[in-house]
Design an enzyme around this catalytic site. Structure first.
Site, PDB file in Angstrom:
ATOM      1  N   GLU A   1       7.241   3.246  10.833  1.00 34.41           N
ATOM      2  CA  GLU A   1       6.963   3.792  12.190  1.00 34.41           C
ATOM      3  C   GLU A   1       5.678   3.062  12.496  1.00 34.41           C
ATOM      4  O   GLU A   1       5.393   3.005  13.945  1.00 34.41           O
ATOM      5  CB  GLU A   1       6.815   5.220  12.666  1.00 34.41           C
TER       6      GLU A   1
ATOM      7  N   HIS B   1       0.889  -1.120  -0.051  1.00 32.74           N
ATOM      8  CA  HIS B   1      -0.014   0.100  -0.034  1.00 32.74           C
ATOM      9  C   HIS B   1       0.805   1.111  -0.020  1.00 32.74           C
ATOM     10  O   HIS B   1       2.146   1.037  -0.203  1.00 32.74           O
ATOM     11  CB  HIS B   1      -0.804   0.050   1.151  1.00 32.74           C
TER      12      HIS B   1
ATOM     13  N   GLY C   1       1.928   3.016   2.442  1.00 28.73           N
ATOM     14  CA  GLY C   1       2.849   3.205   3.421  1.00 28.73           C
ATOM     15  C   GLY C   1       3.994   2.441   2.985  1.00 28.73           C
ATOM     16  O   GLY C   1       5.394   3.013   2.889  1.00 28.73           O
ATOM     17  N   HIS C   2       4.091   1.431   2.171  1.00 33.72           N
ATOM     18  CA  HIS C   2       5.216   0.600   1.561  1.00 33.72           C
ATOM     19  C   HIS C   2       5.815   1.514   0.720  1.00 33.72           C
ATOM     20  O   HIS C   2       7.087   1.699   0.555  1.00 33.72           O
ATOM     21  CB  HIS C   2       4.741  -0.577   1.076  1.00 33.72           C
TER      22      HIS C   2
END
Ligand code: PAF
Length: 288
Positions: free
Chosen positions: A151, A37, A39-40
């Protein structure tokens, strides 16, 4: 846009990395379990800022799943993942389970100390040994200059930082900020398990964390702020595994004069377990 090349073996990975090194290029590694997604992808972009070449590993690591966890139903979306990485990554390392854990495999990397003990470890015993083992293998296999971790999995990030220091692995670890949906829900491959109704509810996790951080920043005692947060989540139907404040650097329970904190939560909504965390800054206690 051409498809990103795929290495299925450690040998093929090392061959590609050696050629880049010979050309004087730096290498970033972004370890993932796929189901990619934004984030990756933000971690891939972070890697790209520090290195000429970016390798993304896609490996659903069986040793970090407990016996009652979602290993068999964990989303496996290799074709879509490869398409998403087109133009962003230089190589996908997608080994088989046999390549990573050949017959007779007998080594485990496990950590003691506050980074690895408590929080997730209380509910997922053995999880961080699985993570540390596979991440140390990936780092040794790819030998990158930098490796990026989100994070969103803050305790995992701290475990990896500790392990890299302890084992003197020659890599610098970069932390990528959590990428959130517009309503605040942290992006996660597991969000796809949520029903429509649960998905709408799930945003309360981030709102609760943000309110706890604001209360603590305004000087509220930790126990009061965290207690209110837990009640709010429970009343909304979450089963809260933990909502705790820790020393942001070490993840130890915070000393009274510790100002830099991290608030971490894990809560179940139906069959889905969600984790998230935010930074909080406690006002400095003034000397009498
Ligand atoms: O965060 C993940 O996706 C995994 O825990 C990792 C770091 C790729 C190790 O399997």
């Amino acid at each position: 846009m051409p498809s990103v090349p795929v290495a299925r073996t450690v040998r093929a990975l090392r061959r590609a990395v050696a050629a880049w090194r010979a050309a004087g290029e730096r290498i970033a590694l972004v370890p993932t379990m796929g189901a990619l997604h934004d984030g990756h992808l933000s971690l891939v972009r972070l890697g790209r800022r520090r290195a000429e070449r970016v390798v993304v590993s896609i490996f659903v690591n069986p040793t970090q799943f407990g016996p009652n966890e979602d290993l068999s139903k964990y989303p496996r979306t290799f074709r879509e993942d490869r398409a998403k990485l087109s133009g962003l990554a230089d190589l996908i390392f997608a080994p088989s389970v046999e390549e990573m854990y050949p017959a007779g495999f007998a080594t485990t990397v496990s950590l003691a100390g506050p980074a690895a003990v408590g929080l997730e470890d209380r509910f997922r015993p053995g999880h961080f040994a699985g993570v540390a083992t596979v991440v140390s293998k990936l780092l040794i296999q790819a030998m990158p200059d930098v490796a990026a971790f989100g994070e969103k999995d803050y305790q995992q990030l701290k475990v990896v930082e500790r392990m890299v220091d302890d084992l003197s692995l020659p890599v610098s670890i970069m932390a990528g900020a959590t990428v959130r949906e517009p309503d605040g829900l942290a992006m996660s491959s597991r969000n796809r398990y949520l029903s429509g109704e649960e998905r709408a509810q799930a945003a309360l996790i981030f709102r609760t964390l943000a309110d706890c951080a604001a209360d603590i920043g305004a000087g509220a005692p930790l126990s009061g702020a965290l207690g209110r947060g837990k009640r709010r989540l429970s009343q909304a139907g979450f089963q809260v595994d933990y909502l705790e404040a820790r020393d942001a650097d070490t993840l130890a329970p915070p000393a009274d004069d510790q100002t830099k904190l991290r608030i971490l939560v894990a809560a179940r909504l139906g069959a889905t377990r969600l984790i998230d965390n935010v930074a909080a800054e406690r006002p400095r206690v003034s000397e009498p």
